[in-house]
Design a protein around this motif. Structure first.
Motif, short mmCIF file in Angstrom:
data_model
loop_
_atom_site.label_atom_id
_atom_site.label_comp_id
_atom_site.label_asym_id
_atom_site.label_seq_id
_atom_site.Cartn_x
_atom_site.Cartn_y
_atom_site.Cartn_z
N MET A 26 -9.00 -36.29 -7.37
CA MET A 26 -8.29 -35.53 -8.17
C MET A 26 -6.70 -35.49 -8.09
SD MET A 26 -10.86 -33.95 -9.77
CE MET A 26 -10.03 -32.50 -10.49
N LYS A 57 -7.17 -26.25 -21.39
CA LYS A 57 -7.43 -27.59 -20.48
C LYS A 57 -7.55 -28.59 -21.71
CE LYS A 57 -9.20 -26.29 -16.58
NZ LYS A 57 -8.87 -26.53 -15.58
N PHE A 77 -6.35 -32.10 -17.55
CA PHE A 77 -5.04 -31.61 -17.32
C PHE A 77 -5.07 -30.03 -17.54
CE2 PHE A 77 -4.31 -35.96 -17.55
CZ PHE A 77 -3.26 -36.20 -16.72
N ARG A 78 -4.17 -29.12 -16.84
CA ARG A 78 -3.85 -27.85 -17.51
C ARG A 78 -2.98 -27.98 -18.82
NH1 ARG A 78 -5.51 -23.40 -14.14
NH2 ARG A 78 -6.55 -24.11 -12.30
N VAL A 99 2.00 -32.02 -10.69
CA VAL A 99 0.98 -32.09 -9.77
C VAL A 99 1.06 -30.98 -8.55
CG1 VAL A 99 -0.56 -33.08 -8.16
CG2 VAL A 99 0.27 -34.37 -10.02
N SER A 100 0.07 -30.24 -8.66
CA SER A 100 0.13 -28.94 -7.61
C SER A 100 -1.19 -29.04 -6.88
CB SER A 100 0.60 -27.53 -8.02
OG SER A 100 0.33 -26.60 -7.24
N ASP A 103 -4.26 -29.50 -8.85
CA ASP A 103 -4.26 -29.37 -10.59
C ASP A 103 -2.88 -30.24 -10.94
OD1 ASP A 103 -6.15 -27.24 -10.74
OD2 ASP A 103 -4.67 -25.97 -9.92
N THR A 105 -0.56 -30.27 -14.34
CA THR A 105 -0.26 -29.53 -15.47
C THR A 105 0.73 -29.99 -16.52
OG1 THR A 105 -0.69 -27.29 -14.06
CG2 THR A 105 0.55 -27.36 -16.22
#
Length: 113
Positions: A26, A57, A77-78, A99-100, A103, A105
Motif C-alpha cells: 500500500m 476516494k 487515493f483519498r 503519503v501518511s 494512506d 492523499t
C-alpha cells in the motif's frame, strides 16, 4: 480422506496468507528501497478509474512515481469532495499527493494536457 484434510487445509491457509501479503503493498510502504518522507509531496500522471466524491476516494491507474520508487499501478487515493467533483472516470490527470502511513492523499489534481 483423513490424511488429506490437514494437508488441504494447510495449502488453503498458506495460499490465503500469500494473497494477504500481496494485497498489503500500500502507499507508504517500501516498494524498492525508498521510504516515503513524512509530508513530502509526490507527482504522477494517471487515468481516473473511479470517483466516489461522497466517500472521498478516487482510484487512479498511474505511471511510475520516481520519488517513491513505485512502479505503475492502479490504487485508491483519498481526495476532497471538491477535488473529486472536478474529475471523471476515463480522464487523464496530473496529480500531486502525500503519503501518511497506509494512506495516499491527493493534494492537487488537474486534467492532463
Amino acid at each position: 480422506m483423513k490424511k488429506t484434510l490437514p494437508l488441504t487445509l494447510a495449502i488453503i491457509l498458506s495460499l490465503g496468507a500469500g494473497a494477504a501479503c500481496a494485497d498489503s503493498v500500500m502507499p507508504g510502504m517500501d516498494m524498492g528501497g525508498q521510504q516515503a518522507k513524512p509530508g513530502a509531496s509526490h507527482q504522477a500522471v494517471g487515468v481516473v478509474k473511479k470517483v466516489d466524491a461522497k466517500a472521498g476516494k478516487i482510484t487512479l491507474a498511474h505511471g511510475a512515481v520516481k520519488s517513491l520508487n513505485w512502479p505503475p499501478m492502479t490504487m485508491p487515493f483519498r481526495i476532497s469532495r471538491g477535488q473529486a467533483e472536478t474529475v471523471r472516470a476515463g480522464q487523464r490527470v496530473n496529480f500531486e499527493f502525500v503519503v501518511s502511513g497506509m494512506d495516499a492523499t491527493i493534494t492537487k489534481i488537474e486534467p492532463a494536457h
